[in-house]
Scaffold this active site. Structure first.
Site, short mmCIF file in Angstrom:
data_model
loop_
_atom_site.label_atom_id
_atom_site.label_comp_id
_atom_site.label_asym_id
_atom_site.label_seq_id
_atom_site.Cartn_x
_atom_site.Cartn_y
_atom_site.Cartn_z
N ARG A 39 0.61 -0.65 -7.20
CA ARG A 39 -0.70 -0.06 -6.90
C ARG A 39 -1.34 -0.69 -5.66
NH1 ARG A 39 -1.70 3.44 -10.71
NH2 ARG A 39 -3.82 3.83 -9.95
N CYS A 98 1.08 2.82 8.46
CA CYS A 98 1.68 4.11 8.79
C CYS A 98 3.15 4.21 8.41
CB CYS A 98 1.48 4.45 10.26
SG CYS A 98 2.52 3.56 11.45
#
Length: 284
Positions: free
Chosen positions: A67, A72
């Site tokens: 989590r 990018c």
């Protein structure tokens, strides 16, 4: 799990997606919106002197199992793996970031995006740009204003490249120039290593996180500065004062699970090396 196996159910559970799995434009729209809202942009591993791993197994373990978010290369490689597992035709592209620069600035290709080829035509997908990542697929056609759940965006021609622009308030701002030539993964490994290792990389000195919010807002953290930008262009600013405030914001606002040791090390790195004053142009 083998390195090349993608766990669709775990991904859908992480991003709260319960729609169609057919490789259609409607599915793509739903996935981009859900993924963007659930998995924050962040580069905390780089701040902690860890070069992010880009193999699909590591990406799923970090962003789905643990989590965390990612920047990018991580975000778009994970998203590409999910799309390909569903049968989408995906090519990988690079772009030159010109956020905060002139449209024709001589910029390196250090950002990854995806081209998804559909019967309706080619679409750009980017879930990893941070505070201005498109929250919908964008048709790769110039001079076409395209609405998203957040900003209106468009591409304009710049030589052989297409410049992505976003309408912020009453003005168009340059985001990046898309190089319309498919790339191989080795080029992303080079860009990832450079971004995570070069001493002048803003990610090595600054605590950076971003995610799209409700009602067309954009939420960005750059060190102690927490900004909420509205579609009108108005910005609400707040300065974080202590470790407890950072933990609350990273957990509640950005949905990131960090250990006490990781948070302490990140704040120590910012105190020693972080940018003072205004944020880097790419994260303003």
């Amino acid at each position: 799990m083998p390195d090349d196996l993608f766990d669709q159910d775990a991904w859908f559970g992480r991003i709260g997606y319960a729609g169609s799995r057919a490789p259609t434009l409607a599915t793509l729209r739903g996935l981009v919106e859900a993924h963007s809202a659930a998995i924050s942009y962040e580069s905390i591993d780089v701040l902690l002197d860890r070069v992010p791993k880009l193999d699909l197994h590591s990406l799923q373990r970090k962003m789905i199992g643990s989590r965390r978010g990612g920047y990018c290369f991580e975000q778009n490689m994970l998203f590409r793996g999910g799309l390909r597992s569903l049968g989408f035709d995906v090519a990988s592209l690079q772009v030159r970031v010109v956020r905060g620069f002139a449209i024709d600035a001589p910029r390196p290709m250090l950002h990854m995006v995806l081209q998804v080829n559909l019967p309706e035509g080619p679409y750009l997908v980017d879930v990893g740009f941070g505070n201005l990542a498109p929250t919908a697929p964008l048709q790769l056609s110039p001079d076409l204003e395209q609405d998203t759940p957040h900003e209106v965006m468009r591409f304009i021609r710049m030589g052989d490249e297409l410049t992505l622009q976003s309408r912020l308030g009453d003005r168009w701002e340059h985001i990046y120039r898309v190089v319309l030539l498919p790339r191989v993964d080795a080029e992303y490994y080079i860009g990832n290593w450079f971004t995570a290792s070069h001493p002048d990389s803003p990610h090595r000195s600054n605590l950076i996180a971003a995610r799209p919010g409700a009602n067309r807002t954009r939420i960005t953290l750059f060190n102690a500065r927490l900004n909420v930008r509205h579609a009108t262009g108005e910005v609400e600013r707040r300065m974080l004062a202590d470790k407890d405030e950072y933990r609350d914001v990273l957990t509640e606002t950005f949905g990131l699970a960090l250990s006490d040791e990781e948070l302490a090390a990140a704040l120590d790195a910012v105190a020693r090396n972080g940018t003072q004053g205004a944020p880097h142009p790419s994260f303003a």
